[in-house]
Design an enzyme around this catalytic site. Structure first.
Site, PDB file in Angstrom:
ATOM      1  NE  ARG A  81      -3.397   2.248   2.456  1.00 43.12           N
ATOM      2  CZ  ARG A  81      -3.144   3.246   3.777  1.00 43.12           C
ATOM      3  NH1 ARG A  81      -2.606   3.029   4.654  1.00 43.12           N
ATOM      4  NH2 ARG A  81      -3.743   4.519   3.606  1.00 43.12           N
ATOM      5  CG  HIS A 124      -0.960   9.052   3.316  1.00 53.02           C
ATOM      6  ND1 HIS A 124      -1.115   7.785   3.466  1.00 53.02           N
ATOM      7  CD2 HIS A 124      -0.595   9.627   4.522  1.00 53.02           C
ATOM      8  CE1 HIS A 124      -0.814   7.493   4.893  1.00 53.02           C
ATOM      9  NE2 HIS A 124      -0.434   8.611   5.671  1.00 53.02           N
ATOM     10  CD  GLU A 169      -4.664   7.742   9.779  1.00 53.09           C
ATOM     11  OE1 GLU A 169      -3.976   8.988  10.326  1.00 53.09           O
ATOM     12  OE2 GLU A 169      -4.149   6.641  10.397  1.00 53.09           O
ATOM     13  CG  ASN A 295      -5.188   3.374   8.602  1.00 53.62           C
ATOM     14  OD1 ASN A 295      -5.431   2.654   8.004  1.00 53.62           O
ATOM     15  ND2 ASN A 295      -4.769   4.501   8.237  1.00 53.62           N
ATOM     16  CE1 TYR A 297      -0.105   2.982  13.463  1.00 52.96           C
ATOM     17  CE2 TYR A 297      -1.948   3.902  12.694  1.00 52.96           C
ATOM     18  CZ  TYR A 297      -0.836   3.508  12.512  1.00 52.96           C
ATOM     19  OH  TYR A 297      -0.209   3.462  11.066  1.00 52.96           O
ATOM     20  CD  GLU A 352      -1.709   4.208   7.842  1.00 55.66           C
ATOM     21  OE1 GLU A 352      -1.356   4.474   9.006  1.00 55.66           O
ATOM     22  OE2 GLU A 352      -1.740   4.686   7.008  1.00 55.66           O
TER      23      GLU A 352
HETATM   24  S1  NCW Z   1       0.278  10.471  12.816  1.00 54.13           S
HETATM   25  C1  NCW Z   1      -0.720   9.266  12.369  1.00 54.13           C
HETATM   26  N1  NCW Z   1      -0.544   8.059  11.579  1.00 54.13           N
HETATM   27  C2  NCW Z   1       1.021   7.666  11.555  1.00 54.13           C
HETATM   28  C3  NCW Z   1       1.596   8.484  10.140  1.00 54.13           C
HETATM   29  O1  NCW Z   1       2.865   7.831   9.745  1.00 54.13           O
HETATM   30  C4  NCW Z   1       0.637   7.603   9.158  1.00 54.13           C
HETATM   31  O2  NCW Z   1       0.966   8.569   7.937  1.00 54.13           O
HETATM   32  C5  NCW Z   1      -0.940   8.037   9.224  1.00 54.13           C
HETATM   33  O3  NCW Z   1      -1.583   7.074   8.338  1.00 54.13           O
HETATM   34  C6  NCW Z   1       0.876   6.532  11.633  1.00 54.13           C
HETATM   35  O4  NCW Z   1      -0.412   6.027  11.112  1.00 54.13           O
HETATM   36  C7  NCW Z   1      -1.056   7.261  10.803  1.00 54.13           C
HETATM   37  N2  NCW Z   1      -2.009   9.134  12.724  1.00 54.13           N
HETATM   38  C8  NCW Z   1      -2.675  10.030  13.528  1.00 54.13           C
HETATM   39  C9  NCW Z   1      -3.392   9.415  14.527  1.00 54.13           C
HETATM   40  C10 NCW Z   1      -4.143  10.369  15.477  1.00 54.13           C
HETATM   41  C11 NCW Z   1      -3.388  10.633  16.690  1.00 54.13           C
HETATM   42  C12 NCW Z   1      -3.738  12.074  17.495  1.00 54.13           C
HETATM   43  C13 NCW Z   1      -4.950  12.040  18.136  1.00 54.13           C
HETATM   44  C14 NCW Z   1      -5.320  13.380  18.849  1.00 54.13           C
HETATM   45  C15 NCW Z   1      -6.731  13.441  19.368  1.00 54.13           C
END
Ligand code: NCW
Length: 446
Positions: A81, A124, A169, A295, A297, A352
């Site tokens: 991806r 992205h 996202e 995605n 985390y 992800e």
């Molecule tokens: S920062 C983020 N990410 C990281 C990035 O490397 C990738 O491009 C993104 O698709 C890893 O995966 C995603 N995501 C932000 C998540 C939200 C965190 C903040 C929440 C605050 C309320």
């Protein structure tokens, strides 16, 4: 170290797709052969990026893509991806940049030759600056621009793409970019954030129509980030705060896509903070999806504010990743099941999942047992969701390699491959070896 999943698990079925993921701005470099984007500008503003770095060279993937594809193939993945940099393939006058298209064409040909399915993300986060100068995602005309971009890319790529995602996202582009102000373009304005979210969703809908027309056999959809929202305490106020946060951060994107309406929380926003929604908008957003990319985390915890809103409570109790995110694998099963109960879900792909860890390369080896454990626990969480009836077609590790982690710069390493930014040498981490083994097991099993 091994990643163990049950032998009977559907994760090991032939149809299940395992892959690794990246994004253009985070790995490509080669900034001189594309138009500047909002992240280039953001990186130039002092204090925006923790280590003062930028994406001009990144992992130098533009020059090393052939080796990188060999690396990807060596992992035994079914799919890769990646995202297309809008400003690499479309010129400011809207015409096609053929050299840029050819770059991705070469990548697609190489992947196809190796039998690796291409999952292409159209957006992205790297909006070209000339579009930002016209108002960017705040200007409704971006919808037509994005439709046209999707049309040109999907026509050029033809049947070489297995799956398209319109956006990655949208929460991050809208909320982090326009409300929290920690991502490009760094605005802090709630109405702007909600309006940008609406335009992103409209652009998604418009692009979906084009993709279904141009590539009817591809798997076409969108990727959203989800985080189950927990209450900081048992009080009614905190429980309500967590529900509101769920509506504001998660359902705000999913409900329009799948039900054609925003959460009722919209009605509670003051008039001045509501997005402008025109007739027909919700129907355009709610195009049928071939799949929904998720995605995941971490979970997030919220408490009530005296104003009746919510605030996030940062986790302090280990285990945390380098991002300060709590390791909470059961949250993945929970959010998948709750979405399954709440909506008529299309097939889901975990597009992800991964963790930033304090990796060090010593004598040519990177030992990251905590990341191995993270992957195992989250794969078991996916397995549990499948067992309980959620249709899940695949799982992508974030990320193929360490890269430019947005506002964190190069300080946070998410890769299963270690990148030495001085030499651009790539080293497979222990987690990379463990996934390589698991993916091989799946292939042998099939
Ligand atoms: S920062 C983020 N990410 C990281 C990035 O490397 C990738 O491009 C993104 O698709 C890893 O995966 C995603 N995501 C932000 C998540 C939200 C965190 C903040 C929440 C605050 C309320």
């Amino acid at each position: 170290m091994k990643i163990n999943v049950p032998k009977t698990s559907q994760l090991l079925d032939n149809e299940f797709i395992f892959g690794v993921a990246t994004a253009a701005f985070q790995i490509e470099g080669g900034a001189e052969s594309r138009l500047p984007c909002i992240w280039d500008e953001f990186c130039e503003q002092p204090g925006r990026i923790k280590d003062g770095s930028n994406g001009l060279v990144a992992c130098d993937h533009m020059n090393r893509w052939q080796d990188d594809i060999e690396l990807i193939a060596s992992l035994n993945v079914d799919a890769y991806r990646f995202s297309v940099a809008w400003g690499r393939v479309i010129n400011a006058d809207g015409s096609v940049n053929q050299a840029g298209m050819d770059f991705y064409g070469g990548l697609l040909d190489a992947l196809n030759a190796k039998g690796i399915k291409a999952f292409v993300t159209l957006y992205h986060w790297d909006l070209p600056c000339y579009l930002q100068q016209q108002g960017g995602w705040l200007n409704r005309s971006i919808v037509d621009k994005f439709r046209d971009y999707a049309d040109k890319v999907s026509k050029a790529f033809g049947d070489r793409v297995y799956s398209y995602a319109t956006l990655n996202e949208p929460f991050c582009s809208a909320y982090l970019g326009y409300e929290a102000g920690i991502h490009a373009p760094g605005v802090q304005d709630r109405q702007a954030g909600r309006q940008v979210a609406h335009h992103l969703l409209l652009a998604h809908g418009a692009a979906m129509q084009v993709l279904q027309q141009n590539c009817p056999t591809a798997l076409n959809g969108i990727v959203v980030n989800v985080s189950p929202c927990y209450a900081a305490s048992d009080t009614e106020a905190d429980k309500k705060a967590a529900q509101m946060a769920d509506c504001y951060h998660n359902q705000w994107y999913i409900q329009p896509l799948l039900d054609g309406r925003y959460p009722d929380l919209l009605q509670q926003l003051p008039d001045a903070e509501r997005p402008v929604i025109e007739e027909g908008d919700m129907a355009l957003i709610a195009q049928p999806l071939d799949y929904l990319g998720i995605n995941y985390y971490t979970r997030t915890v919220f408490a009530a504010t005296p104003q009746g809103w919510f605030r996030d409570v940062k986790p302090t109790v280990p285990p945390l990743t380098e991002m300060g995110w709590e390791i909470y694998p059961q949250g993945l099963t929970e959010i998948l099941l709750s979405l399954h109960q709440r909506y008529r879900l299309p097939p889901v792909y975990i597009t992800e999942n991964g963790a930033a860890m304090p990796d060090e390369c010593l004598h040519g080896q990177v030992d990251d047992p905590r990341r191995v454990a993270y992957f195992e626990q989250h794969l078991l969480a996916v397995h549990a969701a499948i067992e309980q009836g959620v249709q899940i077609g695949g799982y992508f590790a974030w990320s193929l390699m360490d890269n430019f982690e947005w506002a964190e710069g190069y300080l946070k390493r998410f890769g299963i491959v270690y990148v030495d930014y001085q030499t651009q040498q790539r080293t497979l981490k222990t987690s990379g070896l463990a996934l390589q083994h698991l993916f091989a097991q799946k292939k042998a099993h099939a």
